[in-house]
Design a protein around this motif. Structure first.
Motif, PDB file in Angstrom:
ATOM      1  N   ASN A 192      36.332  26.773  48.348  1.00  0.00           N
ATOM      2  CA  ASN A 192      37.693  27.257  48.616  1.00  0.00           C
ATOM      3  C   ASN A 192      38.402  27.746  47.355  1.00  0.00           C
ATOM      4  O   ASN A 192      39.600  27.986  47.368  1.00  0.00           O
ATOM      5  N   ASN A 193      37.649  27.881  46.257  1.00  0.00           N
ATOM      6  CA  ASN A 193      38.233  28.365  45.001  1.00  0.00           C
ATOM      7  C   ASN A 193      38.196  29.892  44.996  1.00  0.00           C
ATOM      8  O   ASN A 193      37.254  30.513  44.500  1.00  0.00           O
ATOM      9  N   VAL A 194      39.229  30.502  45.604  1.00  0.00           N
ATOM     10  CA  VAL A 194      39.267  31.956  45.739  1.00  0.00           C
ATOM     11  C   VAL A 194      39.693  32.592  44.408  1.00  0.00           C
ATOM     12  O   VAL A 194      40.749  32.258  43.868  1.00  0.00           O
ATOM     13  N   LEU A 195      38.862  33.487  43.902  1.00  0.00           N
ATOM     14  CA  LEU A 195      39.097  34.101  42.591  1.00  0.00           C
ATOM     15  C   LEU A 195      39.265  35.608  42.703  1.00  0.00           C
ATOM     16  O   LEU A 195      38.804  36.231  43.661  1.00  0.00           O
ATOM     17  N   SER A 196      39.920  36.169  41.712  1.00  0.00           N
ATOM     18  CA  SER A 196      40.002  37.618  41.520  1.00  0.00           C
ATOM     19  C   SER A 196      39.600  37.919  40.088  1.00  0.00           C
ATOM     20  O   SER A 196      39.599  37.025  39.235  1.00  0.00           O
ATOM     21  N   VAL A 197      39.278  39.174  39.817  1.00  0.00           N
ATOM     22  CA  VAL A 197      38.951  39.582  38.453  1.00  0.00           C
ATOM     23  C   VAL A 197      40.086  40.434  37.918  1.00  0.00           C
ATOM     24  O   VAL A 197      40.373  41.519  38.432  1.00  0.00           O
ATOM     25  N   SER A 198      40.750  39.918  36.898  1.00  0.00           N
ATOM     26  CA  SER A 198      41.842  40.626  36.240  1.00  0.00           C
ATOM     27  C   SER A 198      41.269  41.545  35.172  1.00  0.00           C
ATOM     28  O   SER A 198      40.233  41.254  34.578  1.00  0.00           O
ATOM     29  N   ASN A 199      41.947  42.648  34.914  1.00  0.00           N
ATOM     30  CA  ASN A 199      41.445  43.573  33.891  1.00  0.00           C
ATOM     31  C   ASN A 199      41.719  43.100  32.471  1.00  0.00           C
ATOM     32  O   ASN A 199      41.252  43.700  31.515  1.00  0.00           O
TER      33      ASN A 199
ATOM     34  N   ALA B 129      36.560  49.419  43.091  1.00  0.00           N
ATOM     35  CA  ALA B 129      37.690  50.356  43.045  1.00  0.00           C
ATOM     36  C   ALA B 129      38.584  50.153  41.834  1.00  0.00           C
ATOM     37  O   ALA B 129      39.502  50.938  41.604  1.00  0.00           O
ATOM     38  N   ARG B 130      38.308  49.091  41.028  1.00  0.00           N
ATOM     39  CA  ARG B 130      39.154  48.829  39.863  1.00  0.00           C
ATOM     40  C   ARG B 130      38.356  48.607  38.585  1.00  0.00           C
ATOM     41  O   ARG B 130      38.914  48.257  37.552  1.00  0.00           O
ATOM     42  N   ILE B 131      37.063  48.828  38.636  1.00  0.00           N
ATOM     43  CA  ILE B 131      36.256  48.638  37.428  1.00  0.00           C
ATOM     44  C   ILE B 131      36.627  49.658  36.363  1.00  0.00           C
ATOM     45  O   ILE B 131      36.495  49.410  35.168  1.00  0.00           O
ATOM     46  N   ASN B 132      37.165  50.800  36.793  1.00  0.00           N
ATOM     47  CA  ASN B 132      37.564  51.825  35.821  1.00  0.00           C
ATOM     48  C   ASN B 132      38.753  51.397  34.967  1.00  0.00           C
ATOM     49  O   ASN B 132      39.028  51.991  33.922  1.00  0.00           O
ATOM     50  N   VAL B 133      39.463  50.333  35.393  1.00  0.00           N
ATOM     51  CA  VAL B 133      40.553  49.793  34.561  1.00  0.00           C
ATOM     52  C   VAL B 133      40.178  48.426  33.989  1.00  0.00           C
ATOM     53  O   VAL B 133      41.030  47.688  33.517  1.00  0.00           O
TER      54      VAL B 133
ATOM     55  N   VAL C 191      40.060  60.211  46.290  1.00  0.00           N
ATOM     56  CA  VAL C 191      41.362  59.552  46.149  1.00  0.00           C
ATOM     57  C   VAL C 191      41.220  58.253  45.369  1.00  0.00           C
ATOM     58  O   VAL C 191      41.871  58.041  44.349  1.00  0.00           O
ATOM     59  N   ARG C 192      40.351  57.366  45.859  1.00  0.00           N
ATOM     60  CA  ARG C 192      40.140  56.084  45.187  1.00  0.00           C
ATOM     61  C   ARG C 192      38.709  56.048  44.685  1.00  0.00           C
ATOM     62  O   ARG C 192      37.777  55.872  45.458  1.00  0.00           O
ATOM     63  N   GLN C 193      38.547  56.226  43.395  1.00  0.00           N
ATOM     64  CA  GLN C 193      37.209  56.306  42.821  1.00  0.00           C
ATOM     65  C   GLN C 193      36.586  54.918  42.676  1.00  0.00           C
ATOM     66  O   GLN C 193      37.240  53.975  42.253  1.00  0.00           O
TER      67      GLN C 193
END
Length: 363
Positions: free
Chosen positions: A202-209, A246-250, A304-306
Motif C-alpha cells: 500500500n506504499n503508493v509512490l510517484s517519481v518526482s523530477n 509522459a514526464r521522463i522528458n522533464v 500533443v503529449r510526447q
C-alpha cells in the motif's frame, strides 16, 4: 512610514523594466522589459531606492522587500506601494515582516478570502501597531541578520558551483572521445511488470523530477490520486527503476533507494539493470547527463503529449567501460556528492540559525 509615489509619464516608444516581489520574503525579481505601447493605459511608478515595498495582492504571504540602487530607473504598477521609513531602521522593519509576527500584521491588514481577494488595506496597514526597540538596538539586530543572510548567499553560491562542476564532469564522462565502446541499453535493461494483484503493498509512490521516489500522498497533498483498488499497480523493489513515459522528458525517472518496496501507477514503466555489465551509480549518472537527455528527446513519440516507450528507451546508446572503471568513476563522483551534502547541511544550519534569530529577536 511615508508613502512615496512618482508617476511615470509613459512614452510608448520607450522600454520600461518592471520589478515584482516574491512571496515568503524571497525578495525582488525583474520582469521582461515592455514598451510604453505594450503597457498602454496602466499607471506605473518609478522605483525609489531604500524603501519598504509590498505586493498588495500577496502581502499576506509576506511579499515584502527592500528596494536598492540596483532598481533605480525601473518601474512598478500601482500594486507595489513604496514607503520611506522615518526615524527607524529600514532593514529592521523589513526583517520584522519576515517573522511570524510580521506575517500576522500583514494578514490582519489583508481582509478577505484566499488569493487575490486578500488585498492589503494600506490605511489599516499604516495604523498597525508594532513594538520597536531603540534605533541603536534596531541597527545592531539588522546588521547581525544581514551578516547571516550574506553568508547564506555565499553558501548557496558554493553549492551551485559544486553542482555546476558535477554537471560538467558527468557531461565529460559521457561525451568523451569514444574511449570505450558504445552499446544500446537493450543489453542492460529488463522491463518488470509485477502487479499488486493481492493488494499486499500500500506504499503508493510517484517519481518526482527533482526528488526521485516520493510518497504520492506527499506529492499531491491536496487531493487523492491513487485508486482504492491498487491491484493493477506495479510493484517496485529497492534498486529497481521506474519512469513516467509522459514526464521522463522533464526528469521523472529514478532508482528506488529510500524504500524497500512500493507500488506505482500502471502508466509507469518499471525496469532493472544487468549489474554484471553496469553498476547502479554509473547508470544513475548517465540518466543525469546531457547525452541521455539528447537521445531521449530524439526518441519521444506523440504530437500533443510526447512519451518515451520502453522499446525506444532500449535504443539509447551508452558508453560502457569495464566494471572496475565504472567503480572508480563512481567513487570519485561520490566524493563530490559528499562535499555537496556537507555544504548543503551547513546551509540548512545557517537557515535554521536565521529563523531562530528572526523568531527570538523580534519579540
Amino acid at each position: 512610514m511615508q508613502r512615496v509615489s512618482n508617476p511615470v509619464n509613459i512614452d510608448e516608444n520607450k522600454l520600461y523594466y518592471q520589478i515584482g516581489i516574491r512571496s515568503h520574503s524571497k525578495g525582488i525579481f525583474y520582469k521582461k522589459a515592455e514598451t510604453g505601447k505594450q503597457i498602454g493605459n496602466k499607471k506605473i511608478f518609478w522605483v525609489e531606492s531604500n524603501c519598504l515595498i509590498l505586493n498588495i495582492v500577496f502581502a499576506w504571504e509576506q511579499a515584502v522587500a527592500k528596494t536598492s540602487q540596483k532598481e533605480i530607473g525601473m518601474v512598478v504598477s500601482h500594486r507595489f506601494p513604496m514607503y520611506k521609513v522615518l526615524n527607524n531602521s529600514l532593514d529592521y522593519i523589513v526583517d520584522f515582516f519576515k517573522t511570524e509576527k510580521g506575517r500576522q500584521v500583514l494578514q490582519m491588514a489583508s481582509p478577505g478570502g484566499a488569493g487575490r481577494n486578500k488585498t492589503l488595506n494600506q490605511k489599516f496597514f499604516l495604523n498597525s501597531k508594532v513594538y520597536l526597540p531603540s534605533l541603536k538596538e534596531q541597527l545592531i539586530i539588522s546588521r547581525f541578520i544581514a551578516l547571516i543572510e550574506n553568508r547564506i548567499e555565499t553558501q548557496i553560491k558554493i553549492i551551485n558551483d559544486y553542482y555546476s562542476l558535477k554537471k560538467a564532469i558527468i557531461q565529460h564522462i559521457f561525451n568523451a572521445s569514444a574511449q570505450y565502446s558504445k552499446v544500446h541499453l537493450d543489453i542492460i535493461l529488463k522491463e518488470i511488470s509485477k502487479k499488486n494483484k493481492e493488494q499486499i503493498h500500500n506504499n503508493v509512490l510517484s517519481v518526482s523530477n527533482s526528488l526521485g521516489f516520493v510518497k504520492q500522498s506527499e506529492q499531491f497533498v491536496d487531493r487523492e490520486i491513487a485508486s482504492s483498488d491498487t491491484s493493477n499497480y506495479k510493484i517496485v523493489n529497492k534498486n529497481e527503476y521506474a519512469y513516467n513515459p509522459a514526464r521522463i522528458n522533464v526528469g521523472s525517472i529514478a532508482r528506488l533507494t529510500n524504500y524497500d518496496c512500493g507500488i506505482v501507477s500502471p502508466m509507469y514503466t518499471v525496469f532493472e539493470i544487468n549489474t554484471t555489465r553496469i553498476i547502479y551509480e554509473y547508470f544513475d549518472y548517465f540518466l543525469h547527463s546531457f547525452t541521455f537527455q539528447k537521445q531521449l528527446n530524439q526518441r519521444l513519440e506523440g504530437s500533443v503529449r510526447q512519451c518515451l516507450t520502453f522499446n525506444s528507451m532500449k535504443n539509447i546508446e551508452i558508453e560502457l567501460p569495464p566494471i572496475e572503471v565504472q567503480i572508480e568513476i563512481s567513487k570519485n563522483m561520490k566524493h563530490l556528492d559528499s562535499k555537496i551534502k556537507i555544504e548543503s547541511d551547513y546551509l540548512n544550519l545557517l537557515k535554521s540559525q536565521k529563523n531562530y534569530l528572526l523568531k527570538n529577536m523580534f519579540t
